[in-house]
Enzyme design. Sequence first.
Site, PDB file in Angstrom:
ATOM      1  N   GLN A 128       0.838  -1.206   0.000  1.00  0.00           N
ATOM      2  CA  GLN A 128       0.000   0.000   0.000  1.00  0.00           C
ATOM      3  C   GLN A 128       0.866   1.246   0.000  1.00  0.00           C
ATOM      4  O   GLN A 128       0.360   2.351  -0.137  1.00  0.00           O
ATOM      5  CB  GLN A 128      -0.874   0.029   1.255  1.00  0.00           C
ATOM      6  CG  GLN A 128      -1.798  -1.154   1.389  1.00  0.00           C
ATOM      7  CD  GLN A 128      -2.386  -1.198   2.793  1.00  0.00           C
ATOM      8  OE1 GLN A 128      -3.219  -0.382   3.156  1.00  0.00           O
ATOM      9  NE2 GLN A 128      -1.942  -2.141   3.595  1.00  0.00           N
ATOM     10  N   ASN A 129       2.167   1.070   0.204  1.00  0.00           N
ATOM     11  CA  ASN A 129       3.047   2.229   0.363  1.00  0.00           C
ATOM     12  C   ASN A 129       3.377   2.871  -0.980  1.00  0.00           C
ATOM     13  O   ASN A 129       3.560   2.177  -1.974  1.00  0.00           O
ATOM     14  CB  ASN A 129       4.335   1.808   1.078  1.00  0.00           C
ATOM     15  CG  ASN A 129       4.035   1.227   2.449  1.00  0.00           C
ATOM     16  OD1 ASN A 129       2.969   1.477   3.005  1.00  0.00           O
ATOM     17  ND2 ASN A 129       4.958   0.454   2.988  1.00  0.00           N
ATOM     18  N   VAL A 130       3.476   4.191  -0.963  1.00  0.00           N
ATOM     19  CA  VAL A 130       3.773   4.927  -2.196  1.00  0.00           C
ATOM     20  C   VAL A 130       5.216   5.430  -2.187  1.00  0.00           C
ATOM     21  O   VAL A 130       5.619   6.206  -3.039  1.00  0.00           O
ATOM     22  CB  VAL A 130       2.782   6.100  -2.391  1.00  0.00           C
ATOM     23  CG1 VAL A 130       1.373   5.571  -2.629  1.00  0.00           C
ATOM     24  CG2 VAL A 130       2.776   7.062  -1.199  1.00  0.00           C
ATOM     25  N   ASP A 131       6.006   4.975  -1.178  1.00  0.00           N
ATOM     26  CA  ASP A 131       7.368   5.485  -1.006  1.00  0.00           C
ATOM     27  C   ASP A 131       8.410   4.797  -1.893  1.00  0.00           C
ATOM     28  O   ASP A 131       9.558   5.241  -1.961  1.00  0.00           O
ATOM     29  CB  ASP A 131       7.793   5.388   0.480  1.00  0.00           C
ATOM     30  CG  ASP A 131       7.630   3.963   1.052  1.00  0.00           C
ATOM     31  OD1 ASP A 131       7.840   2.982   0.308  1.00  0.00           O
ATOM     32  OD2 ASP A 131       7.303   3.848   2.247  1.00  0.00           O
ATOM     33  N   HIS A 155      -1.524   1.500  -4.283  1.00  0.00           N
ATOM     34  CA  HIS A 155      -1.978   2.897  -4.258  1.00  0.00           C
ATOM     35  C   HIS A 155      -1.071   3.818  -5.061  1.00  0.00           C
ATOM     36  O   HIS A 155      -1.093   5.025  -4.862  1.00  0.00           O
ATOM     37  CB  HIS A 155      -2.083   3.386  -2.807  1.00  0.00           C
ATOM     38  CG  HIS A 155      -3.114   2.628  -2.008  1.00  0.00           C
ATOM     39  ND1 HIS A 155      -3.058   2.495  -0.646  1.00  0.00           N
ATOM     40  CD2 HIS A 155      -4.213   1.939  -2.407  1.00  0.00           C
ATOM     41  CE1 HIS A 155      -4.088   1.764  -0.232  1.00  0.00           C
ATOM     42  NE2 HIS A 155      -4.791   1.410  -1.281  1.00  0.00           N
ATOM     43  N   CYS A 163      -0.185  14.413 -15.794  1.00  0.00           N
ATOM     44  CA  CYS A 163      -1.221  15.423 -15.978  1.00  0.00           C
ATOM     45  C   CYS A 163      -2.501  14.723 -16.414  1.00  0.00           C
ATOM     46  O   CYS A 163      -2.490  13.552 -16.780  1.00  0.00           O
ATOM     47  CB  CYS A 163      -0.787  16.479 -16.984  1.00  0.00           C
ATOM     48  SG  CYS A 163      -1.073  16.012 -18.706  1.00  0.00           S
ATOM     49  N   ASN A 297       1.856  -7.464  13.039  1.00  0.00           N
ATOM     50  CA  ASN A 297       1.540  -6.047  13.242  1.00  0.00           C
ATOM     51  C   ASN A 297       1.310  -5.775  14.717  1.00  0.00           C
ATOM     52  O   ASN A 297       0.754  -6.606  15.417  1.00  0.00           O
ATOM     53  CB  ASN A 297       0.261  -5.687  12.472  1.00  0.00           C
ATOM     54  CG  ASN A 297      -0.035  -4.198  12.496  1.00  0.00           C
ATOM     55  OD1 ASN A 297       0.685  -3.418  11.885  1.00  0.00           O
ATOM     56  ND2 ASN A 297      -1.079  -3.801  13.215  1.00  0.00           N
ATOM     57  N   GLY A 299      -0.781  -3.602  17.354  1.00  0.00           N
ATOM     58  CA  GLY A 299      -1.970  -2.767  17.437  1.00  0.00           C
ATOM     59  C   GLY A 299      -3.134  -3.361  16.668  1.00  0.00           C
ATOM     60  O   GLY A 299      -2.979  -4.295  15.892  1.00  0.00           O
ATOM     61  N   SER A 316       7.910  -5.839  12.648  1.00  0.00           N
ATOM     62  CA  SER A 316       8.558  -6.669  11.626  1.00  0.00           C
ATOM     63  C   SER A 316      10.084  -6.579  11.749  1.00  0.00           C
ATOM     64  O   SER A 316      10.789  -7.571  11.570  1.00  0.00           O
ATOM     65  CB  SER A 316       8.112  -6.240  10.226  1.00  0.00           C
ATOM     66  OG  SER A 316       8.456  -4.898   9.967  1.00  0.00           O
TER      67      SER A 316
END
Length: 361
Positions: A128-131, A155, A163, A297, A299, A316
């Site tokens: 899910q990370n966009v980094d 994502h 554009c 994980n 939490g 992790s």
Amino acid sequence: MRVSIPTISLDPLVTKAFPQVSKTEAVSRLVSFIEPGNVAVLTGAGISVDSGIRAYRGQNGRYLNPNYHPIFFHELADPTPKGHRFRQRYWARSYLGWPAIKEAKPSTSHYAIGALQYSNLVHKLITQNVDGLHGKAIPITWGAYEKQRRILELHGRLRTVSCTRGHSQSRAVFQERISSLNPSWRKYVDELARTGSEPRTNPDGDVELRGRYFTDFVVPNCELCLLEGVNADEASIIKPDVIFFGESISSAVKDRSFRDLECCDKLLVIGTTLATYSAFRIVKHALEVGKPVMMLNIGPTRADKFERIEKIEMKSGAVLTDVCSLVLGPKAHHDPELRRLMMSGVVQPPIDDTADNDTGG
Ligand SMILES: [Zn+2]
């Protein structure tokens, strides 16, 4: 399907107590899960915390930054002057946040997954990370095709912008254009770096602007549109190639996420609360088609209500390298590429969030 804003879309995160396990037991359960191979891995913001990128949520499942209000897609795409102000706000903040994302280095967890990918134990990776950090921790032998085939960025990615007429360019080039059009902002960035007071960066590259207005910020037009003779007033809107809150994920990406899961035997979920539905439904789908699911994980997560998920409450970064060593055995020492992957990676959680590691988007 839409990416929903986690503050308002979620079922309340179930606060279910999971038995605490020792590190030895956690490692042994993960080894047993991964050893047979053909694993799909789904990751979230928690895995990038050791790279210095803050998660959205802390260990209790609440927002680390309760004042965080991301910009919605319809706001960014609004062609009116109101939309222009949203774009000024978005790009001003993103301009300040990009250097930290660009400079971030993969963590030991990213590299441990890279080693498992190299050994073909992890067959598909959905993030899910966009980094872009998973893509920096891949086997050296992988070309662009293999990387694209084996990693799905659910994502999108911050490293390119497009554009609305479909012209694409690298974020680095776009960042330079912003700098040249906004000399006072460039000075501000230099000043922040010099004084070590870089603003708090969210996983999507957005930052909080404190005491600085963005009304003077010049948002660049798409140069390729201008070259094609499009009037500057009607020039298209540029956005990073990430899915914004309120924006739809393409059916191609959704279908691929299901296919990637289906061609594997099991799903390992790491560092995510599964707050966004696009990620949550991959887990739901795994259960529906009878795949075993294990979660690593700290939490509460949105999937805690499912009895069939085996959950380990641990960071992790605390276990994945050890898991890799045990799963790979002597090969981990003899194969130079495996050795490189296993020896690489940073552990640099954001200083003020050290108690909140390994949970997130
Ligand atoms: Zn264009």
